[in-house]
Design a protein around this motif. Structure first.
Motif, short mmCIF file in Angstrom:
data_model
loop_
_atom_site.label_atom_id
_atom_site.label_comp_id
_atom_site.label_asym_id
_atom_site.label_seq_id
_atom_site.Cartn_x
_atom_site.Cartn_y
_atom_site.Cartn_z
N UNK A 29 -32.48 -23.84 -61.92
CA UNK A 29 -32.09 -23.51 -60.39
C UNK A 29 -31.33 -24.55 -59.86
N UNK A 30 -31.20 -25.69 -60.60
CA UNK A 30 -30.49 -26.95 -60.11
C UNK A 30 -28.83 -26.79 -60.08
N UNK A 64 -33.00 -20.91 -51.98
CA UNK A 64 -33.04 -22.05 -51.21
C UNK A 64 -31.56 -22.79 -51.22
N UNK A 65 -31.05 -22.82 -52.16
CA UNK A 65 -29.70 -23.35 -52.33
C UNK A 65 -28.61 -22.23 -51.43
N UNK A 66 -28.71 -21.09 -51.54
CA UNK A 66 -27.98 -20.39 -50.80
C UNK A 66 -28.03 -20.38 -49.48
N UNK A 71 -26.61 -22.46 -44.19
CA UNK A 71 -26.71 -23.11 -42.87
C UNK A 71 -25.79 -24.18 -42.61
N UNK A 72 -25.36 -24.85 -43.67
CA UNK A 72 -24.00 -25.94 -43.39
C UNK A 72 -22.90 -25.19 -42.87
N UNK A 73 -22.67 -23.87 -43.32
CA UNK A 73 -21.45 -23.49 -42.90
C UNK A 73 -21.85 -22.91 -41.51
N UNK A 82 -30.79 -31.21 -48.74
CA UNK A 82 -32.08 -30.09 -49.12
C UNK A 82 -31.48 -29.72 -50.37
N UNK A 83 -30.23 -29.62 -50.93
CA UNK A 83 -30.07 -28.90 -52.14
C UNK A 83 -30.21 -29.82 -53.39
N UNK A 84 -30.99 -29.38 -54.38
CA UNK A 84 -31.19 -30.03 -55.49
C UNK A 84 -29.95 -30.14 -56.48
N UNK A 85 -29.41 -31.23 -57.03
CA UNK A 85 -28.20 -31.22 -57.77
C UNK A 85 -28.34 -32.40 -58.84
N UNK A 86 -27.42 -31.76 -59.94
CA UNK A 86 -27.54 -32.82 -61.11
C UNK A 86 -26.03 -32.70 -61.63
N UNK A 87 -25.43 -34.02 -62.06
CA UNK A 87 -24.35 -34.04 -62.66
C UNK A 87 -24.44 -34.72 -63.83
#
Length: 178
Positions: A29-30, A64-66, A71-73, A82-87
């Motif tokens: 889910x990341x 939660x990501x959606x 909310x941002x938009x 609050x969005x968990x991300x990984x690169x």
């Protein structure tokens, strides 16, 4: 020697005021990529460059990501945090990408200023290249970087989207050089 198996990512779509966004998450889910449906070939290429062969499977992104993106938009600019991300990417790319969310919403920074902040004042072009290779548009806010003369330059999703995102965050885009 066995070939590396393709990595499987989940692909979802989210309607926004500036087009349909593509959300790519891993099985945990990341978030791994965010781009626009009209630039789907670019997101696939960025994923390939970072992870090798990938399989994109249609599935809903974590709620939660959606919710954070929606909310941002709608104006909650802090929700991106609050969005968990990984690169993946190179160490230098990751250094640039992790610095971008530190540019506050409503502000911009030049490529040169970011290079200097990273302790590499001569790496302006390298910063620009890393910024252009960012797989997490909006979430890792590459749109906040501008040219040395204040111009809205180099946004892979088009300058109109960059202009909209900056105005949405409170930047006076009329003052930016066109």
């Amino acid at each position: 020697m066995s070939a590396k198996r393709p990595e499987t990512f989940l692909l979802d779509r989210l309607k926004t005021p500036i087009g349909t966004a593509l959300l790519v998450a891993d099985v945990d889910g990341v978030l791994r990529a965010f781009d626009w449906e009209d630039h789907s070939s670019r997101v696939k290429e960025l994923l390939r460059l970072q992870y090798g062969a990938v399989i994109l499977k249609d599935a809903r992104a974590p709620e939660a990501t959606r919710a954070a993106l929606s909310a941002y938009f709608k104006g909650d600019l802090a929700s991106l945090k609050t969005i968990e991300w990984r690169v993946a990417g190179t160490p230098f790319q990751r250094k640039v990408w992790t610095s971008l969310p530190k540019i506050p919403p409503g502000t911009t920074m030049t490529y040169g200023a970011l290079a200097a902040k990273l302790g590499m004042p001569k790496a302006v072009r390298a910063v620009g290249h890393a910024n252009g290779s960012n797989p997490l548009s909006v979430v890792v806010p590459c749109h906040r970087l501008i040219g040395a003369n204040g111009s809205l330059v180099n946004y892979g999703s088009g300058l109109e989207r960059k202009r909209w995102l900056l105005a949405h965050e409170g930047v006076d885009v009329k003052r930016q050089v066109r």
